[in-house]
Design a protein around this motif. Sequence first.
Motif, PDB file in Angstrom:
ATOM      1  N   UNK A 138       7.864  27.708 -11.433  1.00 50.76           N
ATOM      2  CA  UNK A 138       7.427  29.107 -11.423  1.00 50.76           C
ATOM      3  C   UNK A 138       8.123  29.882 -10.304  1.00 50.76           C
ATOM      4  N   UNK A 139       8.282  29.251  -9.134  1.00 54.98           N
ATOM      5  CA  UNK A 139       8.981  29.918  -8.032  1.00 54.98           C
ATOM      6  C   UNK A 139      10.432  30.202  -8.407  1.00 54.98           C
ATOM      7  N   UNK A 140      11.076  29.236  -9.077  1.00 52.12           N
ATOM      8  CA  UNK A 140      12.452  29.447  -9.511  1.00 52.12           C
ATOM      9  C   UNK A 140      12.532  30.617 -10.497  1.00 52.12           C
ATOM     10  N   UNK A 141      11.642  30.632 -11.495  1.00 47.40           N
ATOM     11  CA  UNK A 141      11.679  31.681 -12.524  1.00 47.40           C
ATOM     12  C   UNK A 141      11.516  33.067 -11.895  1.00 47.40           C
ATOM     13  N   UNK A 142      10.608  33.188 -10.926  1.00 47.49           N
ATOM     14  CA  UNK A 142      10.394  34.491 -10.299  1.00 47.49           C
ATOM     15  C   UNK A 142      11.569  34.900  -9.410  1.00 47.49           C
ATOM     16  N   UNK A 143      12.183  33.930  -8.722  1.00 48.95           N
ATOM     17  CA  UNK A 143      13.348  34.240  -7.897  1.00 48.95           C
ATOM     18  C   UNK A 143      14.549  34.614  -8.759  1.00 48.95           C
ATOM     19  N   UNK A 144      14.701  33.940  -9.895  1.00 45.76           N
ATOM     20  CA  UNK A 144      15.877  34.138 -10.744  1.00 45.76           C
ATOM     21  C   UNK A 144      15.779  35.425 -11.572  1.00 45.76           C
ATOM     22  N   UNK A 145      14.586  35.686 -12.112  1.00 45.43           N
ATOM     23  CA  UNK A 145      14.448  36.777 -13.082  1.00 45.43           C
ATOM     24  C   UNK A 145      13.580  37.929 -12.597  1.00 45.43           C
ATOM     25  N   UNK A 146      12.939  37.779 -11.425  1.00 42.80           N
ATOM     26  CA  UNK A 146      12.133  38.857 -10.878  1.00 42.80           C
ATOM     27  C   UNK A 146      10.657  38.515 -10.880  1.00 42.80           C
ATOM     28  N   UNK A 147       9.903  39.135  -9.963  1.00 41.27           N
ATOM     29  CA  UNK A 147       8.478  38.808  -9.835  1.00 41.27           C
ATOM     30  C   UNK A 147       7.646  39.202 -11.048  1.00 41.27           C
ATOM     31  N   UNK A 148       8.181  40.104 -11.889  1.00 42.30           N
ATOM     32  CA  UNK A 148       7.418  40.559 -13.047  1.00 42.30           C
ATOM     33  C   UNK A 148       7.475  39.559 -14.203  1.00 42.30           C
ATOM     34  N   UNK A 149       8.334  38.556 -14.113  1.00 40.64           N
ATOM     35  CA  UNK A 149       8.547  37.644 -15.225  1.00 40.64           C
ATOM     36  C   UNK A 149       7.322  36.760 -15.446  1.00 40.64           C
ATOM     37  N   UNK A 150       7.019  36.491 -16.697  1.00 37.52           N
ATOM     38  CA  UNK A 150       5.952  35.553 -17.053  1.00 37.52           C
ATOM     39  C   UNK A 150       6.597  34.206 -17.388  1.00 37.52           C
ATOM     40  N   UNK A 151       6.091  33.144 -16.796  1.00 41.23           N
ATOM     41  CA  UNK A 151       6.625  31.803 -17.059  1.00 41.23           C
ATOM     42  C   UNK A 151       5.588  30.995 -17.825  1.00 41.23           C
ATOM     43  N   UNK A 152       6.065  30.196 -18.794  1.00 43.71           N
ATOM     44  CA  UNK A 152       5.163  29.350 -19.592  1.00 43.71           C
ATOM     45  C   UNK A 152       5.667  27.916 -19.546  1.00 43.71           C
TER      46      UNK A 152
END
Length: 207
Positions: A138-152
């Motif tokens: 989840x930390x990677x997804x938010x760093x890579x794509x932005x804090x607004x991104x939803x990760x599943x």
Amino acid sequence: DVTLPGRRPRPGSLHPLTLVEERIVEIFTRMGYRVAEGPEIEDEWHNFEALNIPPDHPARTMKDSLYVDVPGLLLRTETSAVQIRTMESQDPPVYVVVPGRVYRREAVDATHLSVFHQLECLAVDEGLSLADLKGTLEAFAHEMFGPQIQARITPDYFPFVEPGVELAVDCFACPGNDPACSVCRGSGWLEIMGAGMVHPEILEAAG
């Protein structure tokens, strides 16, 4: 005398794949990982057996992998072989990020090439759990794509992890319900990686 101006150098830039790879590596090195690399021509032990891929697995046929003229050697199909080489060369704790090219016999289309770039991470330490993996993804997804991104994160199967999961992020090209969307095909999610806890047999194979 007439002095002519020199030729202006043409501006250039790094390839988009290089820029993305450097960005991902930078995110994980800030988390404490170090970069590890390995050979692109690999032996079957590191590429298959040590990764819990048995001799009858379809990936081991000439139809699916690119073998070289030396028996038992092939162009690596995953960067996962570097996991084994890293664990063989050092004692835990291990925290590495592994970027590199991999090779497979693929029919070329919008999402497949015979040569492509892969990047993976390996963490081996006492007390790590699926919760640590979830937080890292989840930390990677938010760093890579932005804090607004939803990760599943959903369950999945890979021979070298148990349990295995898949990480997806919400679609950036449509509201998530457009069946004509070329990114998510109407599912609302874009799969970006597989992951999981390292399979015990792989830890044993690496010593």
